[in-house]
Design a protein around this motif. Structure first.
Motif, PDB file in Angstrom:
ATOM      1  N   VAL A 178       0.819  -1.213   0.000  1.00  0.00           N
ATOM      2  CA  VAL A 178       0.000   0.000   0.000  1.00  0.00           C
ATOM      3  C   VAL A 178       0.859   1.271   0.000  1.00  0.00           C
ATOM      4  O   VAL A 178       0.434   2.320  -0.499  1.00  0.00           O
ATOM      5  CB  VAL A 178      -0.986  -0.018   1.191  1.00  0.00           C
ATOM      6  N   LEU A 179       2.076   1.187   0.519  1.00  0.00           N
ATOM      7  CA  LEU A 179       2.976   2.344   0.535  1.00  0.00           C
ATOM      8  C   LEU A 179       3.838   2.424  -0.722  1.00  0.00           C
ATOM      9  O   LEU A 179       4.702   3.290  -0.831  1.00  0.00           O
ATOM     10  CB  LEU A 179       3.874   2.285   1.769  1.00  0.00           C
ATOM     11  N   GLU A 180       3.607   1.518  -1.662  1.00  0.00           N
ATOM     12  CA  GLU A 180       4.341   1.471  -2.931  1.00  0.00           C
ATOM     13  C   GLU A 180       5.847   1.433  -2.708  1.00  0.00           C
ATOM     14  O   GLU A 180       6.602   2.295  -3.182  1.00  0.00           O
ATOM     15  CB  GLU A 180       3.943   2.646  -3.832  1.00  0.00           C
ATOM     16  N   PRO A 181       6.333   0.417  -1.979  1.00  0.00           N
ATOM     17  CA  PRO A 181       7.770   0.331  -1.703  1.00  0.00           C
ATOM     18  C   PRO A 181       8.560  -0.072  -2.942  1.00  0.00           C
ATOM     19  O   PRO A 181       8.000  -0.561  -3.936  1.00  0.00           O
ATOM     20  CB  PRO A 181       7.840  -0.758  -0.627  1.00  0.00           C
ATOM     21  N   GLU A 182       9.851   0.119  -2.857  1.00  0.00           N
ATOM     22  CA  GLU A 182      10.745  -0.303  -3.933  1.00  0.00           C
ATOM     23  C   GLU A 182      11.301  -1.695  -3.685  1.00  0.00           C
ATOM     24  O   GLU A 182      11.765  -2.359  -4.609  1.00  0.00           O
ATOM     25  CB  GLU A 182      11.895   0.695  -4.071  1.00  0.00           C
ATOM     26  N   LEU A 183      11.283  -2.137  -2.426  1.00  0.00           N
ATOM     27  CA  LEU A 183      11.851  -3.430  -2.073  1.00  0.00           C
ATOM     28  C   LEU A 183      11.068  -4.023  -0.913  1.00  0.00           C
ATOM     29  O   LEU A 183      10.644  -3.293  -0.015  1.00  0.00           O
ATOM     30  CB  LEU A 183      13.330  -3.266  -1.691  1.00  0.00           C
TER      31      LEU A 183
END
Length: 357
Positions: A178-183
């Motif tokens: 939901v936080l649109e992480p990269e990893l």
């Protein structure tokens, strides 16, 4: 071995690392004056954009401690962690910003989810912690849909006990997405799931990498999982990585005796399984030389002596493997064999596995 839904692509090896550990050490104080336990004892590890790296090894080898150090949950006692080219800072503000870009997926969805919170609240928790300023309902719905829970509105008001194990793990993954992480760092992401659901979750992780360019570190003791999902594998023993390389290379032609022993117990492995003697050494008393030598089947069989490296195995440390993507092994015997390819030895033949589909 067979793959799940798709074969992972191979990220460009020339890309700079997204997350990197450099000479990382994590030690814990011993009780009543005992020596410090060296849980992570010198690790270099790179994860590049869009790459899935599997960190494998038996219980107690330091995998989870290394993962927690990469997440900033455990401060290192030596070395450093860098992300997107900059060193990881440990102030509350810096860690909060970092954890928006790097998220954790735990192995037990039942323990990860608050039984009193609805699915909506569980997924929205990260948005609220990070003061999300957009449409919360739309973000939660998108994350659930990406995690394979469709239509998402149907799950908003459900509680964890109303879901299957696979659905609960998808909710945990949605909470990370939901936080649109990269990893993402996934610690045994399918260990608690039924075999029928494991493939679905692995296929989901592969799809997320393809669609979102997501990188991942997958911590596991399951070499079959590593085969099915990873681009690269790092084998860990007693706080240090002892073999690393492309997953097909390491798992079809393992060079370190420890990797060979791990693979030998798989149902499809040819020959007899290698039964290691004794228990892993105490991390507060790491042995001299190769840290695996006390349990090494190659040293015990006399093969290391015939290769002229038995004394090195017992006394000479091999140093830390580079975090780069090339094939590397921390084994005197394996290096001696590589330097003399024309010699014939009576060593066990390297394991042959069926091609990866």
């Amino acid at each position: 071995m067979t793959t799940t839904a798709a074969t992972p692509g191979t990220p460009a090896s020339a890309a700079p690392p997204l997350l990197s550990a450099q000479d990382l050490h994590v030690a814990f104080p011993g009780r009543r004056g005992a020596p410090r336990a060296r849980a992570v004892d010198g690790v270099d590890l790179d994860i590049r954009p869009g790459e899935i790296v599997a960190l494998v090894g038996e219980s107690g080898c330091g995998k989870t401690t290394l993962a927690r150090a990469l997440l900033g949950l455990v401060p290192p006692t030596g070395g450093r962690v860098t992300f997107a080219g900059g060193p990881l800072a440990y102030s509350s503000r810096a860690l909060k910003a970092y954890r928006r870009r790097v998220q954790l997926v735990l192995q037990d969805p039942s323990g990860s989810l608050n039984p009193r919170h609805t699915v909506y609240d569980a997924v929205a928790e990260g948005l609220r912690i990070h003061d999300y300023g957009g449409d919360e309902r739309a973000a939660v719905g998108q994350a659930l849909a990406r995690a394979g829970l469709r239509p998402p509105e149907r799950f908003f008001l459900r509680y964890p006990h109303e879901l299957s194990g696979g659905q609960r793990q998808r909710v945990v993954i949605a909470g990370a997405l939901v936080l649109e992480p990269e990893l993402i760092v996934a610690d045994e992401p399918v260990a608690s799931l039924d075999a029928s659901v494991r493939g679905e979750i692995l296929a989901l992780l592969l799809r997320l990498r393809t669609e979102l360019g997501l990188s991942a570190l997958v911590v596991t003791h399951d070499l079959g999982l590593a085969w099915n999902i990873a681009d690269r594998v790092a084998v860990m023993y007693l706080g240090r990585i002892v073999e690393t390389g492309a997953v097909e290379q390491v798992l079809t032609a393992p060079r370190h005796p420890y990797t060979q022993a791990l693979l030998s117990v798989l149902p499809e492995a040819p020959g007899d399984p290698v039964v290691l003697t004794g228990e892993p050494p105490d991390p507060s008393r790491v042995p001299s030389g190769c840290r695996f030598h006390a349990r090494c089947q190659v040293l015990a069989s006399g093969e290391a002596a015939r290769a002229g490296v038995a004394e090195d195995c017992r006394t000479r440390d091999l140093g830390i493997l580079s975090g780069a993507g090339g094939a590397q092994v921390a084994c005197h015997w394996a290096r001696a064999r590589a330097s003399a390819p024309a010699e014939k030895t009576s060593a066990p033949t390297e394991r042959e596995a069926e091609p990866r589909e």
